[in-house]
Design a protein around this motif. Sequence first.
Motif, short mmCIF file in Angstrom:
data_model
loop_
_atom_site.label_atom_id
_atom_site.label_comp_id
_atom_site.label_asym_id
_atom_site.label_seq_id
_atom_site.Cartn_x
_atom_site.Cartn_y
_atom_site.Cartn_z
N SER A 125 -0.79 5.10 13.77
CA SER A 125 0.05 4.89 12.65
C SER A 125 1.38 5.10 12.87
O SER A 125 2.26 4.39 12.18
N ASP A 184 -3.16 -0.75 8.60
CA ASP A 184 -3.42 0.51 9.04
C ASP A 184 -4.76 0.95 8.46
O ASP A 184 -4.73 1.62 7.22
N GLU A 185 -5.71 1.00 9.19
CA GLU A 185 -7.13 1.36 8.63
C GLU A 185 -7.47 0.80 7.26
O GLU A 185 -7.70 1.64 6.27
#
Length: 333
Positions: free
Chosen positions: A49, A180-181
């Motif tokens: 991240s 991001d995810e």
Amino acid sequence: MANDLLEIKNLRLSFFVPSGEVKAINNVSVSLKRGDVLGLVGESGSGKSVLSHAVMGFVSPPGKILGGSIDFNGLRINEMTEKEKRIIRGTEISMIFQDPMTSLNPVYPIGTQICEVLMLKNKMNRKTAWYKAEQLIKSVGIIDPQRRLTQYPHEFSGGMRQRIMIAIALACEPRLVIADEPTTALDVTTQAQILELMLEMKEKKGMAIIITTHNLGIVANMCDRIAVMYGGTIVEYGTVMDIFYESRHEYTKGLINSIPKLTAKKEEKLVPIEGTPLNMLVPPLGCPFAPRCKLCMAICLKKRPPYTQIASVHYSACWLNQKEEFERDAINV
Ligand SMILES: Nc1ncnc2c1ncn2[C@@H]1O[C@H](COP(=O)(O)OP(=O)(O)O)[C@@H](O)[C@H]1O
Ligand code: SF4
Ligand SMILES: [Mg+2]
């Protein structure tokens, strides 16, 4: 390279917290061309991240870039002012965050929110923006767009909100999308639909994608390249085939072994990687994976392994690839 859309070179980024310096990104280099899909994998805390946010220009205290560069389409992101960064966010680079509820404003209908982005970034008038918003949410699979645009975020399911976030991220047809995810909180069917949509945008618009996920199945299906992160560094980089079938790093092998095989019998258990994740406040001198690696040798504790080129785009930072260098003092510990 000159024709790269994104080039990150020797990036170092730390967080200065009361207990010391958290070396979150430790000398990371990676690049992407137009239409490339890069998967960032690695356990929690490995720096995925922080790296993704840095590409968007989001580095705030106590975080600080200590060295290296992030070049995007000829612009040096890490030297831009906040105002300059705001201009490229949403138009040139977009980010799809993990939790759509924190990114959508609960007090405005979603149509207003999409139109605002279009009016601000693409300089559209309200009427054109509303028409474009309709097209956009239709393209992410939302039925009855006219009515849906007048509704508020809470009137949508989690999957629908995620689709709306994607619609907003894609509104200005960015050259790069960072996810991001993006699907962690979604059911499997919605996950598949959303990933399909992102790939469609890549095919149609040549958009490049950086995707972070714990799900190696997603990575295998979507990505051209995979960067395996551990302790703030890329420990292995290569194609899906390189990483899944020809891995040359002990952490990657552990990661691949930890996923359930389709052919596994019910009683076969996942193989977890033993040991605790790295404390980034006191990273080891040598290989970051050394404290957990079963094949750790004396040199692994003393010196950081350099990258060895295994195949055309396959690189691994493990001393086992540099036999002649350590054979003299190799002792198992
Ligand atoms: N705001 C912050 N302050 C201090 N440390 C941080 C901050 N954000 C991230 N970190 C640290 O940076 C490291 C990498 O975090 P992160 O990129 O979020 O990991 P990942 O996304 O791979 O799970 C972790 O050790 C985390 O604790
Ligand atoms: S460099 Fe050494 S400790 Fe690190 S993964 Fe390779 S063998 Fe294990
Ligand atoms: Mg993360």
